[in-house]
Design a protein around this motif. Structure first.
Motif, mmCIF file in Angstrom:
data_model
loop_
_atom_site.group_PDB
_atom_site.id
_atom_site.type_symbol
_atom_site.label_atom_id
_atom_site.label_comp_id
_atom_site.label_asym_id
_atom_site.label_seq_id
_atom_site.Cartn_x
_atom_site.Cartn_y
_atom_site.Cartn_z
ATOM 1 N N THR B 24 -21.363 26.170 -45.661
ATOM 2 C CA THR B 24 -22.019 24.926 -45.280
ATOM 3 C C THR B 24 -22.454 24.205 -46.546
ATOM 4 O O THR B 24 -22.629 24.823 -47.606
ATOM 5 N N TYR B 25 -22.593 22.898 -46.442
ATOM 6 C CA TYR B 25 -23.026 22.129 -47.594
ATOM 7 C C TYR B 25 -24.004 21.062 -47.152
ATOM 8 O O TYR B 25 -24.061 20.689 -45.993
ATOM 9 N N SER B 26 -24.791 20.580 -48.108
ATOM 10 C CA SER B 26 -25.879 19.677 -47.741
ATOM 11 C C SER B 26 -25.639 18.232 -48.185
ATOM 12 O O SER B 26 -26.309 17.321 -47.694
ATOM 13 N N ASN B 27 -24.687 18.014 -49.091
ATOM 14 C CA ASN B 27 -24.499 16.702 -49.683
ATOM 15 C C ASN B 27 -23.223 16.060 -49.131
ATOM 16 O O ASN B 27 -22.121 16.567 -49.360
ATOM 17 N N SER B 28 -23.367 14.958 -48.445
ATOM 18 C CA SER B 28 -22.195 14.309 -47.842
ATOM 19 C C SER B 28 -21.284 13.670 -48.881
ATOM 20 O O SER B 28 -20.204 13.195 -48.546
ATOM 21 N N ALA B 29 -21.694 13.661 -50.149
ATOM 22 C CA ALA B 29 -20.826 13.143 -51.208
ATOM 23 C C ALA B 29 -19.625 14.048 -51.463
ATOM 24 O O ALA B 29 -18.639 13.614 -52.051
ATOM 25 N N PHE B 30 -19.705 15.295 -51.050
ATOM 26 C CA PHE B 30 -18.545 16.190 -51.203
ATOM 27 C C PHE B 30 -17.412 15.678 -50.309
ATOM 28 O O PHE B 30 -17.601 15.463 -49.116
ATOM 29 N N GLN B 64 -10.283 24.800 -42.353
ATOM 30 C CA GLN B 64 -10.836 23.854 -41.389
ATOM 31 C C GLN B 64 -12.039 23.163 -42.018
ATOM 32 O O GLN B 64 -12.884 23.809 -42.644
ATOM 33 N N VAL B 65 -12.098 21.850 -41.857
ATOM 34 C CA VAL B 65 -13.203 21.061 -42.394
ATOM 35 C C VAL B 65 -13.818 20.237 -41.274
ATOM 36 O O VAL B 65 -13.102 19.563 -40.526
ATOM 37 N N ASP B 66 -15.123 20.267 -41.179
ATOM 38 C CA ASP B 66 -15.863 19.431 -40.246
ATOM 39 C C ASP B 66 -16.906 18.676 -41.063
ATOM 40 O O ASP B 66 -18.005 19.185 -41.311
ATOM 41 N N LYS B 67 -16.568 17.458 -41.478
ATOM 42 C CA LYS B 67 -17.472 16.697 -42.345
ATOM 43 C C LYS B 67 -18.727 16.258 -41.593
ATOM 44 O O LYS B 67 -19.790 16.120 -42.192
ATOM 45 N N SER B 68 -18.624 16.047 -40.307
ATOM 46 C CA SER B 68 -19.809 15.605 -39.556
ATOM 47 C C SER B 68 -20.864 16.702 -39.513
ATOM 48 O O SER B 68 -22.066 16.427 -39.529
ATOM 49 N N SER B 69 -20.423 17.949 -39.494
ATOM 50 C CA SER B 69 -21.352 19.087 -39.476
ATOM 51 C C SER B 69 -21.580 19.680 -40.857
ATOM 52 O O SER B 69 -22.375 20.614 -41.003
ATOM 53 N N THR B 86 -12.633 38.739 -52.978
ATOM 54 C CA THR B 86 -13.772 37.840 -52.773
ATOM 55 C C THR B 86 -13.228 36.430 -52.579
ATOM 56 O O THR B 86 -12.374 35.979 -53.346
ATOM 57 N N TYR B 87 -13.719 35.756 -51.559
ATOM 58 C CA TYR B 87 -13.266 34.396 -51.241
ATOM 59 C C TYR B 87 -14.396 33.417 -51.553
ATOM 60 O O TYR B 87 -15.527 33.579 -51.093
ATOM 61 N N LEU B 88 -14.049 32.419 -52.343
ATOM 62 C CA LEU B 88 -15.023 31.428 -52.792
ATOM 63 C C LEU B 88 -14.664 30.069 -52.212
ATOM 64 O O LEU B 88 -13.517 29.622 -52.346
ATOM 65 N N CYS B 89 -15.623 29.422 -51.587
ATOM 66 C CA CYS B 89 -15.400 28.028 -51.232
ATOM 67 C C CYS B 89 -15.830 27.170 -52.421
ATOM 68 O O CYS B 89 -16.683 27.568 -53.226
ATOM 69 N N ALA B 90 -15.224 26.003 -52.519
ATOM 70 C CA ALA B 90 -15.562 25.078 -53.600
ATOM 71 C C ALA B 90 -15.382 23.657 -53.088
ATOM 72 O O ALA B 90 -14.538 23.404 -52.215
ATOM 73 N N MET B 91 -16.143 22.754 -53.627
ATOM 74 C CA MET B 91 -16.038 21.375 -53.180
ATOM 75 C C MET B 91 -16.330 20.413 -54.318
ATOM 76 O O MET B 91 -16.951 20.778 -55.319
ATOM 77 N N THR B 102 -18.215 22.488 -57.329
ATOM 78 C CA THR B 102 -19.408 23.251 -56.990
ATOM 79 C C THR B 102 -18.961 24.382 -56.083
ATOM 80 O O THR B 102 -18.310 24.149 -55.065
ATOM 81 N N PHE B 103 -19.307 25.618 -56.468
ATOM 82 C CA PHE B 103 -18.827 26.797 -55.762
ATOM 83 C C PHE B 103 -19.897 27.397 -54.868
ATOM 84 O O PHE B 103 -21.104 27.326 -55.158
ATOM 85 N N GLY B 104 -19.448 28.008 -53.784
ATOM 86 C CA GLY B 104 -20.288 28.934 -53.055
ATOM 87 C C GLY B 104 -20.368 30.242 -53.823
ATOM 88 O O GLY B 104 -19.660 30.451 -54.808
ATOM 89 N N THR B 105 -21.226 31.143 -53.368
ATOM 90 C CA THR B 105 -21.420 32.402 -54.092
ATOM 91 C C THR B 105 -20.316 33.418 -53.830
ATOM 92 O O THR B 105 -20.204 34.403 -54.551
ATOM 93 N N GLY B 106 -19.485 33.176 -52.815
ATOM 94 C CA GLY B 106 -18.370 34.071 -52.535
ATOM 95 C C GLY B 106 -18.691 35.065 -51.439
ATOM 96 O O GLY B 106 -19.833 35.520 -51.298
#
Lengths: 112, 113
Positions: B24-30, B64-69, B86-91, B102-106
């Motif tokens: 999950t992410y908090s900044n809609s600029a991603f 899968q991406v859900d920008k509204s959520s 280990t799987y890392l999300c990044a945006m 900006t990476f997630g912690t994995g």
């Protein structure tokens, strides 16, 4: 096969030493980055460079400096190594668009 | 609060199961989203890249991406022991070609044979 090469896989240095970590890419990428990776903290950006002789601070630049004299080479310098700089250091490069990064295999640095 | 949150796991599933990894992410600029896979003692490698809401499929992997959520997922079908990593999300926030990730912690994933 294009790649990012980090000069050392494992390094052990003493507290107070000046440490150089070297990174070379052969993809003619404009952008280069240095991260450190720690358990529970993920990848944290130390410094990055968008062009030769340009550098910008990332999220955790304290205690580090960088040098980019040639497009293909980006060096990370620990001015005076401390034990809290024990970590995995990852170099990455990317072209000036959004195709994602290519990472090196990492340098595991231990400061004793 | 971190800009990108990722459950660190560890996650263990039997071979052949469907795996779901999430951020999950908090900044809609991603605007651009990636998944990296990192094997032990190796650097991360790009697995999936997407920039629009919806699904993108590549073999056994679906991003899968859900920008509204503000929520992204990676699904692995028919999981194999070789998927253990280990799987890392990044945006990315767009920045005129000078983007940085900006990476997630994995999430550490183990597939049990």
């Amino acid at each position: 096969d294009v790649k990012v090469t980090q000069s050392s896989r494992y390094l052990v240095k003493r507290t107070g030493e000046k440490v150089f970590l070297e990174c070379v890419q052969d993809m003619d990428h404009e952008n280069m980055f240095w991260y450190r990776q720690d358990p529970g903290l993920g990848l944290r950006l130390i410094y990055f460079s968008y062009d030769v002789k340009m550098k910008e601070k990332g999220d955790i630049p304290e205690g580090y400096s960088v040098s980019r004299e040639k497009k293909e080479r980006f060096s990370l310098i620990l001015e005076s190594a401390s034990t809290n700089q024990t970590s995995m250091y990852l170099c990455a490069s990317s072209p000036r668009d959004r195709d994602g990064y290519t990472f090196g295999s990492g340098t595991r640095l231990t400061v004793v | 609060q971190k800009e990108v949150e990722q459950d660190p796991g560890p996650l263990s599933v039997p071979e052949g199961a469907i795996v779901s990894l999430n951020c999950t992410y908090s900044n809609s600029a991603f605007q651009y989203f990636m998944w990296y896979r990192q094997y032990s003692r190796k650097g991360p490698e790009l697995l999936m890249y997407t920039y629009s809401s919806g699904n993108k499929e590549d073999g056994r992997f679906t991003a899968q991406v859900d920008k509204s959520s503000k929520y992204i997922s990676l699904f692995i079908r028919d999981s194999q022991p070789s998927d253990s990593a280990t799987y890392l999300c990044a945006m990315v926030k767009p920045n005129f070609g000078n983007e940085k990730l900006t990476f997630g912690t994995g999430t550490r994933l183990t597939i049990i044979p």
